[in-house]
Scaffold this motif. Structure first.
Motif, PDB file in Angstrom:
ATOM      1  N   GLN A 124       0.844  -1.200   0.000  1.00  0.00           N
ATOM      2  CA  GLN A 124       0.000   0.000   0.000  1.00  0.00           C
ATOM      3  C   GLN A 124       0.879   1.250   0.000  1.00  0.00           C
ATOM      4  O   GLN A 124       1.812   1.337   0.790  1.00  0.00           O
ATOM      5  CB  GLN A 124      -0.886  -0.005   1.247  1.00  0.00           C
ATOM      6  CG  GLN A 124      -1.761   1.231   1.364  1.00  0.00           C
ATOM      7  CD  GLN A 124      -2.729   1.132   2.539  1.00  0.00           C
ATOM      8  OE1 GLN A 124      -3.538   0.213   2.600  1.00  0.00           O
ATOM      9  NE2 GLN A 124      -2.625   2.068   3.453  1.00  0.00           N
ATOM     10  N   TYR A 125       0.607   2.168  -0.886  1.00  0.00           N
ATOM     11  CA  TYR A 125       1.325   3.440  -0.912  1.00  0.00           C
ATOM     12  C   TYR A 125       0.310   4.547  -1.082  1.00  0.00           C
ATOM     13  O   TYR A 125      -0.702   4.374  -1.761  1.00  0.00           O
ATOM     14  CB  TYR A 125       2.268   3.522  -2.118  1.00  0.00           C
ATOM     15  CG  TYR A 125       3.453   2.600  -2.044  1.00  0.00           C
ATOM     16  CD1 TYR A 125       4.633   3.002  -1.420  1.00  0.00           C
ATOM     17  CD2 TYR A 125       3.400   1.334  -2.603  1.00  0.00           C
ATOM     18  CE1 TYR A 125       5.720   2.153  -1.352  1.00  0.00           C
ATOM     19  CE2 TYR A 125       4.491   0.477  -2.550  1.00  0.00           C
ATOM     20  CZ  TYR A 125       5.642   0.892  -1.915  1.00  0.00           C
ATOM     21  OH  TYR A 125       6.714   0.055  -1.852  1.00  0.00           O
ATOM     22  N   ILE A 246      12.262   7.117  -1.160  1.00  0.00           N
ATOM     23  CA  ILE A 246      11.001   7.555  -1.793  1.00  0.00           C
ATOM     24  C   ILE A 246       9.874   6.670  -1.264  1.00  0.00           C
ATOM     25  O   ILE A 246       9.837   5.472  -1.516  1.00  0.00           O
ATOM     26  CB  ILE A 246      11.069   7.432  -3.329  1.00  0.00           C
ATOM     27  CG1 ILE A 246      12.234   8.231  -3.906  1.00  0.00           C
ATOM     28  CG2 ILE A 246       9.734   7.828  -3.981  1.00  0.00           C
ATOM     29  CD1 ILE A 246      12.047   9.714  -3.946  1.00  0.00           C
ATOM     30  N   LYS A 247       8.940   7.261  -0.529  1.00  0.00           N
ATOM     31  CA  LYS A 247       7.856   6.483   0.102  1.00  0.00           C
ATOM     32  C   LYS A 247       6.477   6.800  -0.452  1.00  0.00           C
ATOM     33  O   LYS A 247       5.508   6.149  -0.079  1.00  0.00           O
ATOM     34  CB  LYS A 247       7.845   6.735   1.617  1.00  0.00           C
ATOM     35  CG  LYS A 247       9.180   6.487   2.318  1.00  0.00           C
ATOM     36  CD  LYS A 247       9.576   5.024   2.280  1.00  0.00           C
ATOM     37  CE  LYS A 247      10.849   4.778   3.079  1.00  0.00           C
ATOM     38  NZ  LYS A 247      11.457   3.466   2.770  1.00  0.00           N
ATOM     39  N   ASN A 248       6.377   7.864  -1.296  1.00  0.00           N
ATOM     40  CA  ASN A 248       5.094   8.220  -1.905  1.00  0.00           C
ATOM     41  C   ASN A 248       5.220   8.148  -3.410  1.00  0.00           C
ATOM     42  O   ASN A 248       6.298   8.398  -3.946  1.00  0.00           O
ATOM     43  CB  ASN A 248       4.720   9.677  -1.609  1.00  0.00           C
ATOM     44  CG  ASN A 248       4.232   9.884  -0.209  1.00  0.00           C
ATOM     45  OD1 ASN A 248       3.655   8.990   0.399  1.00  0.00           O
ATOM     46  ND2 ASN A 248       4.464  11.076   0.307  1.00  0.00           N
ATOM     47  N   VAL A 261       6.993   9.049 -10.503  1.00  0.00           N
ATOM     48  CA  VAL A 261       7.955   8.398  -9.613  1.00  0.00           C
ATOM     49  C   VAL A 261       7.115   7.469  -8.740  1.00  0.00           C
ATOM     50  O   VAL A 261       6.259   7.931  -7.982  1.00  0.00           O
ATOM     51  CB  VAL A 261       8.688   9.452  -8.749  1.00  0.00           C
ATOM     52  CG1 VAL A 261       9.573   8.784  -7.719  1.00  0.00           C
ATOM     53  CG2 VAL A 261       9.498  10.388  -9.632  1.00  0.00           C
ATOM     54  N   ILE A 262       7.314   6.164  -8.914  1.00  0.00           N
ATOM     55  CA  ILE A 262       6.427   5.203  -8.248  1.00  0.00           C
ATOM     56  C   ILE A 262       7.242   4.157  -7.492  1.00  0.00           C
ATOM     57  O   ILE A 262       7.954   3.349  -8.106  1.00  0.00           O
ATOM     58  CB  ILE A 262       5.525   4.488  -9.294  1.00  0.00           C
ATOM     59  CG1 ILE A 262       4.684   5.509 -10.083  1.00  0.00           C
ATOM     60  CG2 ILE A 262       4.623   3.468  -8.625  1.00  0.00           C
ATOM     61  CD1 ILE A 262       3.874   4.896 -11.222  1.00  0.00           C
ATOM     62  N   VAL A 268      12.320   1.742  -7.373  1.00  0.00           N
ATOM     63  CA  VAL A 268      11.412   2.852  -7.690  1.00  0.00           C
ATOM     64  C   VAL A 268      11.368   2.975  -9.215  1.00  0.00           C
ATOM     65  O   VAL A 268      12.410   2.982  -9.879  1.00  0.00           O
ATOM     66  CB  VAL A 268      11.906   4.170  -7.055  1.00  0.00           C
ATOM     67  CG1 VAL A 268      11.049   5.351  -7.503  1.00  0.00           C
ATOM     68  CG2 VAL A 268      11.898   4.050  -5.527  1.00  0.00           C
ATOM     69  N   VAL A 269      10.155   3.030  -9.769  1.00  0.00           N
ATOM     70  CA  VAL A 269       9.992   3.185 -11.219  1.00  0.00           C
ATOM     71  C   VAL A 269       9.872   4.666 -11.534  1.00  0.00           C
ATOM     72  O   VAL A 269       9.119   5.386 -10.876  1.00  0.00           O
ATOM     73  CB  VAL A 269       8.729   2.444 -11.709  1.00  0.00           C
ATOM     74  CG1 VAL A 269       8.361   2.856 -13.135  1.00  0.00           C
ATOM     75  CG2 VAL A 269       8.942   0.937 -11.649  1.00  0.00           C
TER      76      VAL A 269
END
Ligand SMILES: Cc1cc2nc3c(=O)[nH]c(=O)nc-3n(C[C@H](O)[C@H](O)[C@H](O)COP(=O)(O)OP(=O)(O)OC[C@H]3O[C@@H](n4cnc5c(N)ncnc54)[C@H](O)[C@@H]3O)c2cc1C
Length: 396
Positions: A124-125, A246-248, A261-262, A268-269
């Motif tokens: 979950q993000y 990067i968490k979001n 940015v995912i 991270v994509v």
């Protein structure tokens, strides 16, 4: 055994079985013979839904899954896997897409609480969709289907050099395609009623007279298989970086450009491109430079992130609508007909919609097979099915 050796063994075994399948005739009364074409997220989830229901309803079946590519080489494997439903053509009803998206969101939230969640790529993000004024089209149709939806405030895009003026924030789900497809594939391969064949299907007529039903889940492949020229690619190139801070997720749309940015389970994509009608699956240095330039503006800390991968895929897009429907397909060569359920054309949203679409495809499959009762699958039952071995098999 290495991946290459496993793939070779898989091909050898499946090639050896092919002639048997061509000649196979129904041996048991009432047994349903089903072919599935396609082993991306749509084919795998549709197969799983259908088989789980048939087992539950004690209906004998044999299922052959044909695909040119299996995990980890399908489009579904490469996708970032952020849950964010798209309309997928102006004629797919909004309520329908919202329903498929909600079903999938709920399923992923259920899986997220299981001990295998990380292994199967589900997490979950929360994060942002941000826009320049001219790109913003109002709140998304799915806003009431997610947790924590709200409009973002200017402080949340402060410092991003992209002319952003509006946006929203919500809790989304991530389903990393390669991990998820591996789980579905392995679960299905444990069932002896199902066999897999690595092979390109050139025409549905190959199946005429051999199966009671064909599930067509070939994504972009439907363009050639069915001569469906409504299907076209929207080419997407992405890069994978190591950036555990990067968490979001952040998706920014400005002046016809998209940058995102995912965070996924493994990396991270960052991306991307949206090139209509471009069939190339080669990664381009021009696109690479453009992705880095815009993603560094969106998230400057990425300048310190190591690049660990790159991938290019084709979003299987269809003018007007996703094709999720029944067809009685007539084979002129043999003057016979074939019951087909199509499930393709999910554009940039296949991972976001797959579970809801698979349930509807199963409903159509039951109708095509002449099964009077309606299929229905509780989440607990589906999960147990995916984690267990076969308990009703025609091939034992
Ligand atoms: C860069 C990029 C990023 C994306 N990000 C996201 C995202 O964040 N969230 C999201 O929801 N979606 C995303 N998508 C979209 C998503 O990947 C697709 O919607 C989804 O993968 C479609 O699944 P599918 O099973 O229909 O197709 P595929 O995964 O392409 O599977 C098709 C299957 O059919 C087989 N096949 C095709 N033709 C034949 C034939 N003639 N004979 C035999 N087999 C055949 C193929 O080998 C394959 O097994 C992204 C796509 C791209 C390109």
């Amino acid at each position: 055994m290495g991946h290459w050796a496993k793939t070779r063994l898989f091909r050898e075994v499946t090639q050896g079985l092919r002639s048997h399948v061509r000649n196979r005739v129904t041996t048991r009364m009432g047994e349903k013979r089903i072919a599935v074409i396609g082993a991306g997220v749509i084919g795998l989830s549709s197969t799983m839904h259908l088989i789980a229901n048939l087992e539950k309803d004690n209906i004998r079946h044999v299922v052959d899954v044909y695909a040119s590519e299996f995990t980890p080489n399908t489009t579904s494997d490469g996708a970032a896997g952020l849950w964010e439903p798209l309309l997928c053509g102006s004629k797919t009803p909004v309520e329908q897409v919202d329903h498929w998206g909600r079903e999938t969101y709920t399923w992923l939230r259920y899986l997220r609480k299981k001990d295998i969640a990380g292994e199967i790529g589900v997490a979950q993000y929360s994060g942002y969709n941000l826009f320049s004024a001219e790109e913003f089209d109002g709140d998304p149709f799915w806003k009431d289907s997610v947790i924590g939806y709200r409009r973002a405030v200017p402080a949340e895009w402060e410092g991003i050099d992209m002319n952003l003026t509006v946006g929203y924030y919500f809790v989304s789900m991530m389903v990393q395609g390669n991990r998820y497809c591996k789980w579905l594939t392995e679960s299905l391969r444990r069932r002896s009623a199902i066999q897999f064949y690595q092979r390109k299907i050139l025409s549905l007529s190959e199946f005429s007279g051999k199966y009671d039903l064909v599930l067509n889940c070939t994504g972009i492949g439907s363009h050639d298989l069915l001569n469906d020229h409504k299907v076209y690619p929207v080419r997407g190139q992405i890069m994978k970086v190591e950036a555990p801070w990067i968490k979001n997720f952040t998706v920014a749309m400005t002046e016809g450009e998209v940058a995102y940015v995912i965070p996924c389970v493994d990396h991270v994509v960052i991306g991307g491109t949206m090139q209509d009608g471009n069939w190339s699956t080669e990664s381009s240095p021009i696109d690479r430079a453009s992705i880095l330039e815009k993603c560094y503006r969106l998230e400057p800390s990425l300048k310190n992130a190591r690049i660990v991968g790159e991938w290019t895929g084709l979003r299987p897009t269809r003018q007007e609508c996703i094709r999720l429907e029944r067809e009685q397909w007539n084979c002129s060569a043999t003057s016979s007909s074939l019951q087909v359920v199509h499930n393709y054309g999910h554009a940039g949203g296949g991972l976001s919609l797959h579970w809801g679409c698979a349930a509807d495809a199963t409903d159509l499959a039951y109708q095509a097979l002449g099964i009077v009762r309606r299929p229905s699958l509780e989440r607990d039952y589906a999960y147990q099915f995916l984690q267990s071995d076969s308990h009703l098999s025609s091939r034992l």
